[in-house]
Scaffold this motif. Structure first.
Motif, PDB file in Angstrom:
ATOM      1  N   ASP A  22       0.805  -1.071  -0.086  1.00  0.00           N
ATOM      2  CA  ASP A  22      -0.023   0.054  -0.053  1.00  0.00           C
ATOM      3  C   ASP A  22       0.878   1.280  -0.144  1.00  0.00           C
ATOM      4  O   ASP A  22       0.605   1.980   0.958  1.00  0.00           O
ATOM      5  CB  ASP A  22      -0.955  -0.112   1.256  1.00  0.00           C
ATOM      6  CG  ASP A  22      -1.999  -1.126   0.992  1.00  0.00           C
ATOM      7  OD1 ASP A  22      -2.431  -1.260   0.040  1.00  0.00           O
ATOM      8  OD2 ASP A  22      -2.573  -1.386   1.899  1.00  0.00           O
ATOM      9  N   LEU A  23       1.718   1.518  -1.031  1.00  0.00           N
ATOM     10  CA  LEU A  23       2.686   2.707  -1.265  1.00  0.00           C
ATOM     11  C   LEU A  23       2.640   2.742  -2.674  1.00  0.00           C
ATOM     12  O   LEU A  23       2.523   1.865  -3.481  1.00  0.00           O
ATOM     13  CB  LEU A  23       4.094   2.303  -0.680  1.00  0.00           C
ATOM     14  CG  LEU A  23       4.131   2.132   0.766  1.00  0.00           C
ATOM     15  CD1 LEU A  23       5.633   1.373   1.112  1.00  0.00           C
ATOM     16  CD2 LEU A  23       3.889   3.292   1.491  1.00  0.00           C
ATOM     17  N   PRO A  24       2.873   4.117  -3.051  1.00  0.00           N
ATOM     18  CA  PRO A  24       3.317   4.387  -4.483  1.00  0.00           C
ATOM     19  C   PRO A  24       4.282   3.821  -5.072  1.00  0.00           C
ATOM     20  O   PRO A  24       5.191   3.311  -4.085  1.00  0.00           O
ATOM     21  CB  PRO A  24       3.442   6.088  -4.387  1.00  0.00           C
ATOM     22  CG  PRO A  24       2.891   6.419  -3.291  1.00  0.00           C
ATOM     23  CD  PRO A  24       2.847   5.232  -2.270  1.00  0.00           C
ATOM     24  N   ILE A  25       4.596   3.408  -6.135  1.00  0.00           N
ATOM     25  CA  ILE A  25       5.444   2.706  -7.121  1.00  0.00           C
ATOM     26  C   ILE A  25       7.021   3.232  -6.208  1.00  0.00           C
ATOM     27  O   ILE A  25       7.808   2.063  -6.063  1.00  0.00           O
ATOM     28  CB  ILE A  25       5.597   2.447  -8.289  1.00  0.00           C
ATOM     29  CG1 ILE A  25       6.420   1.235  -8.715  1.00  0.00           C
ATOM     30  CG2 ILE A  25       5.727   3.925  -9.045  1.00  0.00           C
ATOM     31  CD1 ILE A  25       6.177   0.759 -10.017  1.00  0.00           C
ATOM     32  N   LYS A  32       9.485   0.722  -4.263  1.00  0.00           N
ATOM     33  CA  LYS A  32      10.803   0.445  -4.744  1.00  0.00           C
ATOM     34  C   LYS A  32      11.870   0.900  -3.891  1.00  0.00           C
ATOM     35  O   LYS A  32      12.585  -0.174  -3.504  1.00  0.00           O
ATOM     36  CB  LYS A  32      11.085   1.124  -6.299  1.00  0.00           C
ATOM     37  CG  LYS A  32      12.371   0.757  -6.563  1.00  0.00           C
ATOM     38  CD  LYS A  32      12.841   1.700  -8.029  1.00  0.00           C
ATOM     39  CE  LYS A  32      14.188   1.266  -8.299  1.00  0.00           C
ATOM     40  NZ  LYS A  32      14.621   2.243  -9.693  1.00  0.00           N
ATOM     41  N   ALA A  33      11.867   1.687  -2.987  1.00  0.00           N
ATOM     42  CA  ALA A  33      12.938   2.105  -2.134  1.00  0.00           C
ATOM     43  C   ALA A  33      12.715   0.703  -0.911  1.00  0.00           C
ATOM     44  O   ALA A  33      13.836   0.460  -0.569  1.00  0.00           O
ATOM     45  CB  ALA A  33      12.352   3.346  -1.266  1.00  0.00           C
ATOM     46  N   LYS A  34      11.573   0.379  -0.525  1.00  0.00           N
ATOM     47  CA  LYS A  34      11.349  -0.724   0.306  1.00  0.00           C
ATOM     48  C   LYS A  34      11.948  -2.022  -0.171  1.00  0.00           C
ATOM     49  O   LYS A  34      12.579  -2.862   0.340  1.00  0.00           O
ATOM     50  CB  LYS A  34       9.825  -1.162   0.829  1.00  0.00           C
ATOM     51  CG  LYS A  34       9.255   0.218   1.464  1.00  0.00           C
ATOM     52  CD  LYS A  34       9.549   0.112   3.049  1.00  0.00           C
ATOM     53  CE  LYS A  34       8.593   1.051   3.559  1.00  0.00           C
ATOM     54  NZ  LYS A  34       8.628   0.802   5.216  1.00  0.00           N
ATOM     55  N   ALA A  35      11.783  -2.353  -1.689  1.00  0.00           N
ATOM     56  CA  ALA A  35      12.179  -3.434  -2.243  1.00  0.00           C
ATOM     57  C   ALA A  35      13.667  -3.352  -2.517  1.00  0.00           C
ATOM     58  O   ALA A  35      14.439  -4.557  -2.348  1.00  0.00           O
ATOM     59  CB  ALA A  35      11.450  -3.688  -3.574  1.00  0.00           C
ATOM     60  N   VAL A  36      14.394  -2.244  -2.496  1.00  0.00           N
ATOM     61  CA  VAL A  36      15.757  -2.154  -2.488  1.00  0.00           C
ATOM     62  C   VAL A  36      16.046  -2.748  -1.389  1.00  0.00           C
ATOM     63  O   VAL A  36      17.240  -3.448  -1.208  1.00  0.00           O
ATOM     64  CB  VAL A  36      16.444  -0.808  -2.829  1.00  0.00           C
ATOM     65  CG1 VAL A  36      17.737  -0.654  -2.391  1.00  0.00           C
ATOM     66  CG2 VAL A  36      15.928  -0.386  -4.279  1.00  0.00           C
ATOM     67  N   GLY A  37      15.627  -2.322  -0.195  1.00  0.00           N
ATOM     68  CA  GLY A  37      16.090  -2.889   1.177  1.00  0.00           C
ATOM     69  C   GLY A  37      15.918  -4.370   1.156  1.00  0.00           C
ATOM     70  O   GLY A  37      16.800  -5.004   1.934  1.00  0.00           O
ATOM     71  N   VAL A  42      14.437 -12.336 -10.457  1.00  0.00           N
ATOM     72  CA  VAL A  42      13.933 -11.239 -10.541  1.00  0.00           C
ATOM     73  C   VAL A  42      12.840 -10.595  -9.655  1.00  0.00           C
ATOM     74  O   VAL A  42      12.129 -11.606  -9.125  1.00  0.00           O
ATOM     75  CB  VAL A  42      13.453 -11.194 -12.164  1.00  0.00           C
ATOM     76  CG1 VAL A  42      12.141 -12.093 -12.226  1.00  0.00           C
ATOM     77  CG2 VAL A  42      13.000  -9.809 -12.325  1.00  0.00           C
ATOM     78  N   LEU A  43      12.990  -9.476  -9.400  1.00  0.00           N
ATOM     79  CA  LEU A  43      11.744  -8.781  -8.622  1.00  0.00           C
ATOM     80  C   LEU A  43      11.223  -7.549  -9.444  1.00  0.00           C
ATOM     81  O   LEU A  43      11.904  -6.495  -9.843  1.00  0.00           O
ATOM     82  CB  LEU A  43      12.486  -8.232  -7.257  1.00  0.00           C
ATOM     83  CG  LEU A  43      11.397  -7.640  -6.208  1.00  0.00           C
ATOM     84  CD1 LEU A  43      12.010  -7.585  -4.985  1.00  0.00           C
ATOM     85  CD2 LEU A  43      10.997  -6.273  -6.515  1.00  0.00           C
ATOM     86  N   LYS A  44       9.877  -7.742  -9.639  1.00  0.00           N
ATOM     87  CA  LYS A  44       9.175  -6.891 -10.700  1.00  0.00           C
ATOM     88  C   LYS A  44       8.244  -5.873  -9.670  1.00  0.00           C
ATOM     89  O   LYS A  44       7.384  -6.739  -8.844  1.00  0.00           O
ATOM     90  CB  LYS A  44       8.414  -7.384 -11.616  1.00  0.00           C
ATOM     91  CG  LYS A  44       9.477  -8.163 -12.803  1.00  0.00           C
ATOM     92  CD  LYS A  44       8.784  -9.055 -13.628  1.00  0.00           C
ATOM     93  CE  LYS A  44       9.610  -9.788 -14.562  1.00  0.00           C
ATOM     94  NZ  LYS A  44       8.830 -10.386 -15.551  1.00  0.00           N
ATOM     95  N   LEU A  45       7.882  -4.534  -9.823  1.00  0.00           N
ATOM     96  CA  LEU A  45       7.104  -3.871  -9.367  1.00  0.00           C
ATOM     97  C   LEU A  45       6.244  -3.273 -10.525  1.00  0.00           C
ATOM     98  O   LEU A  45       6.700  -2.933 -11.556  1.00  0.00           O
ATOM     99  CB  LEU A  45       7.864  -2.756  -8.418  1.00  0.00           C
ATOM    100  CG  LEU A  45       8.593  -3.418  -7.578  1.00  0.00           C
ATOM    101  CD1 LEU A  45       9.228  -2.300  -6.685  1.00  0.00           C
ATOM    102  CD2 LEU A  45       7.800  -4.072  -6.251  1.00  0.00           C
TER     103      LEU A  45
END
Length: 102
Positions: free
Chosen positions: A11-14, A18-23, A53-56
């Motif tokens: 529940d966040l804008p992309i 993405k910042a969370k996914a980088v972490g 792969v991680l896709k958003l």
């Protein structure tokens, strides 16, 4: 077909997602020696015995859907349960809700 596959919604804008996914990938990189490269909202990563792969993708107002797929070589498959558990914990940590069936 990947050995580990998770689909999720945050529940966040992309850009915030993405910042969370980088972490998340940084946390996985430490114990498993993964190196990630981002192109837009997609990260490809690889390390000793694993690649994936991680896709958003923006889902709507303030929501992002994502998927992470990891392939393991024969030697690392013995640790599949541990790696999957670390992925699940990482998704929980970033506030991702897994899609049913994952």
């Amino acid at each position: 077909m990947p050995d580990i596959e998770r689909r999720f919604v945050i529940d966040l804008p992309i850009e915030a997602a993405k910042a969370k996914a980088v972490g998340l990938l940084d946390d996985l990189a430490k114990p498993w020696g993964l190196n990630a490269e981002w192109t837009g909202a997609t990260a490809t990563f690889k390390g000793s015995g694993a690649k994936g792969v991680l896709k958003l993708e923006a889902k709507g107002e303030g929501q992002t859907q994502g998927a992470i797929e990891i392939g393991l070589n024969m030697l690392v498959r013995a640790f599949k349960g541990k790696i999957a558990s670390e992925v699940d914990s990482g998704l929980d940590k970033i506030g991702a809700e897994r899609v049913a069936g994952q």
